[in-house]
Design an enzyme around this catalytic site. Structure first.
Site, PDB file in Angstrom:
ATOM      1  N   MET A 154      30.561  22.996   2.337  1.00 54.40           N
ATOM      2  CA  MET A 154      31.700  22.089   2.340  1.00 54.40           C
ATOM      3  C   MET A 154      31.951  21.513   0.955  1.00 54.40           C
ATOM      4  O   MET A 154      33.119  21.320   0.554  1.00 54.40           O
ATOM      5  CB  MET A 154      31.483  20.955   3.355  1.00 54.40           C
ATOM      6  N   LYS A 175      -0.604  -6.591  10.791  1.00 52.97           N
ATOM      7  CA  LYS A 175      -1.971  -6.235  11.227  1.00 52.97           C
ATOM      8  C   LYS A 175      -2.533  -7.288  12.187  1.00 52.97           C
ATOM      9  O   LYS A 175      -3.229  -6.951  13.146  1.00 52.97           O
ATOM     10  CB  LYS A 175      -2.876  -6.110   9.992  1.00 52.97           C
ATOM     11  N   GLU A 184       8.080  11.419   8.411  1.00 48.22           N
ATOM     12  CA  GLU A 184       8.615  10.301   9.203  1.00 48.22           C
ATOM     13  C   GLU A 184      10.126  10.420   9.425  1.00 48.22           C
ATOM     14  O   GLU A 184      10.632  10.014  10.471  1.00 48.22           O
ATOM     15  CB  GLU A 184       8.296   8.969   8.520  1.00 48.22           C
ATOM     16  N   PHE A 195      -1.177  -3.297  -0.890  1.00 49.27           N
ATOM     17  CA  PHE A 195      -1.052  -1.835  -0.807  1.00 49.27           C
ATOM     18  C   PHE A 195      -0.160  -1.445   0.370  1.00 49.27           C
ATOM     19  O   PHE A 195      -0.376  -1.890   1.496  1.00 49.27           O
ATOM     20  CB  PHE A 195      -2.431  -1.203  -0.653  1.00 49.27           C
ATOM     21  N   GLN A 196       0.845  -0.662   0.095  1.00 50.02           N
ATOM     22  CA  GLN A 196       1.809  -0.168   1.083  1.00 50.02           C
ATOM     23  C   GLN A 196       2.524  -1.289   1.841  1.00 50.02           C
ATOM     24  O   GLN A 196       2.923  -1.121   2.988  1.00 50.02           O
ATOM     25  CB  GLN A 196       1.133   0.802   2.065  1.00 50.02           C
TER      26      GLN A 196
END
Length: 556
Positions: A467, A163, A51, A113-114
């Protein structure tokens, strides 16, 4: 017409002219993906490998086109994986709309969940964000999200959808989108008059351009403006390409790794005209000594930037293009032959230099610049590769240099190159990266291969976090604390395992012989170029130092 929420999402994107989305599916967002399946002939969904890659690819797409980039992810970890990309876009004022899904309304706040409060998580790193809890909210919210992302100072907007919103149905009517652009700022004519008076009174003017000039499409009036003033030009990292880097008036980048001509010039000018810049610490050095001899005009679309970091003598809030065009209408031709000669002398006396005897990062970039006639779209990671790309590649036009400036996000360059290539399939896209940065999102080589994207990945491999190691050399007595990269990963084999051709070069002769073959080859390739371990980026202004007190390579 009664329409399912997930179909409304896709229809609303089509309203906005969206043809490409970057994302990754998951449970909570499956309804939207099912709708995308039905609309696959109208919207091209690019399945990235992560993602975070989706958010950076959408960012790269936006930087390369000026359009709003779109990414999407499911709830929980899918949504939180977008956060770094959203923050990157926020820091660099890039228009982005991130769509996320969430659990049902009845499950919100119950650790389902999630479940994650992604709206709460992203409040500090978005221009605005929303949560839609019903299908009726989807179309107006998405329309508003695109307007906010694009208007005024651009930035990212997040739309979270429960949802209930995507599963439910409601009446939906298509709507022609409002024209998205800058707000109609009405700056006073007195400000334009004052700016003209300050310019005409100046004997040593310097024009300083930033990313706002690219966002506002200011390049054409800017060129006229610079010619009328008869002034040299410098830029920020984000402003590269707003003014042609091959024009003799261009003095080089300003700031920590800017040119001595620009840093001394800005320190000695009597008028600094700053257009679409933030005056970040990497530009100003010691704020108390920055442009100490100059009056400052600051033109910016965001009034919060005026006097934020550097006090100015005249602030004009407005779209940069509109303001510069207004000044051009009344400004008479100025002439500063002595001042221009002084800047040319500084450029001749203090050119960018590097060790010509070895295969180095600057040499590689300079040769690729020559070979591509300064026409490629360049993406970078962050660190030495980024600074060398800013110094040694000449940017001729806006949206040619894509790099994470404000946040400094390692892992940005490869997915950004994906977005840039999909937006510009006929243009050559080259990524300059380091051996540290390329590992951050190396899984996106699979995306490059799966979509047959012709991207050239040039790894400047010094077996270090370049760097970080440079700072450790200069300020920490060569204490290379966890900055040496001597692992067992073979980058060539890594790329090959994901379907991308890989090559390794360790000397100038081979590089010179093979450069044309690699750059002109069909399809993507990684070129792992071994450069000296302890190579530095010069010039350099130590943090908090004065711009005119630079460390040059010859002084080391």
């Amino acid at each position: 017409m009664l329409t399912k929420g997930s179909d409304i999402v896709v229809e609303s994107l089509l309203e906005q002219g969206v043809d490409t989305i970057f994302g990754y599916p998951g449970g909570a967002i499956l309804e939207v993906y099912d709708s995308l399946y039905k609309y696959q002939d109208k919207i091209h969904h690019v399945l990235t490998s992560h993602e975070q890659g989706a958010s950076h690819a959408a960012d790269g797409y936006a930087r390369a086109t000026g359009k709003v980039g779109v990414c999407m992810a499911t709830s929980g970890p899918g949504a939180t994986n977008l956060v770094t990309g959203i923050a990157t876009a926020m820091m660099d004022s890039i228009p982005l709309v991130a769509l996320t899904a969430n659990v049902g309304v009845n499950a919100l706040g119950k650790d389902a969940f999630q479940e994650i409060d992604i709206k709460g998580v992203t409040i500090p790193i978005t221009k605005h964000n929303f949560i839609c809890k019903s299908p009726e909210e989807l179309a107006p919210t998405i329309r508003k999200a695109f307007q906010i992302a694009k208007e005024g100072r651009p930035g990212p907007v997040l739309v979270d959808m429960t949802k209930n919103a995507t599963v439910g149905s409601c009446e939906y009517t298509k709507k022609v989108p409002d024209v998205i652009g800058s707000r109609n700022y009405t700056f006073p004519t007195s400000s334009i008059k004052k700016a003209v008076e300050m310019i005409e009174a100046s004997e040593k003017p310097f024009v300083f351009v930033g990313g706002g000039c690219i966002a506002s499409q200011t390049s054409a009036p800017l060129k006229e403006f610079v010619e009328k003033i008869d002034a040299p030009v410098t830029d920020t990292l984000m402003g590269k390409g707003a003014y042609d880097g091959t024009n003799p008036r261009y003095a080089g980048m300003l700031g920590m790794h800017g040119t001595k001509a620009s840093n001394i010039g800005v320190s000695e000018c009597d008028l600094l005209i700053a257009i679409g810049v933030r005056f970040s610490d990497r530009i100003t050095g010691n704020v108390d000594t920055f442009a100490k001899n100059a009056k400052i005009i600051h033109i910016d679309v965001d009034d919060a930037e005026i006097d934020k970091n550097v006090p100015v003598d005249l602030g004009i809030v407005g779209d940069a293009k509109d303001v510069i065009e207004a000044i051009n209408l009344t400004l008479t031709q100025q002439n500063h032959p002595g001042w221009m000669k002084e800047i040319r002398t500084l450029k001749d006396r203090y050119p960018l230099t590097y060790d010509q005897s070895r295969l180095t990062g600057p040499y590689v970039i300079e040769q690729i610049d020559n070979f591509t006639d300064s026409q490629a779209i360049i993406t970078t990671e962050v660190g030495q590769n980024q600074m060398w790309a800013a110094q040694y590649y000449h940017y001729r036009r806006p949206r040619q240099f894509l790099s994470s400036g404000g946040l400094g996000t390692m892992g940005f360059g490869l997915p950004a190159a994906i977005g840039a290539k999909l937006a510009n399939p006929d243009k050559k896209v080259v990524l300059f990266t380091g051996d540290g940065s390329i590992m951050m999102n190396c899984q996106e080589f699979a995306t490059v291969a799966d979509y047959n994207l012709d991207i050239k990945v040039v790894v400047l491999n010094n077996h270090m976090l370049g760097m970080v190691a440079q700072w450790q050399r200069m300020f920490y007595n060569h204490h290379y604390s966890h900055s040496v990269l001597r692992g067992k990963t073979d980058l060539v084999k890594l790329a090959q395992a994901m379907g991308v051709n890989g090559y390794r070069i360790d000397n100038k002769t081979t590089f010179n012989e093979q450069l044309a073959n690699y750059i002109n080859s069909d399809g993507a390739c990684l070129i792992d170029i071994l450069i000296p371990d302890e190579e530095n980026v010069f010039p350099m202004v130590p943090a908090g130092g004065r711009l005119d007190q630079m460390v040059l390579e010859a002084e080391q």
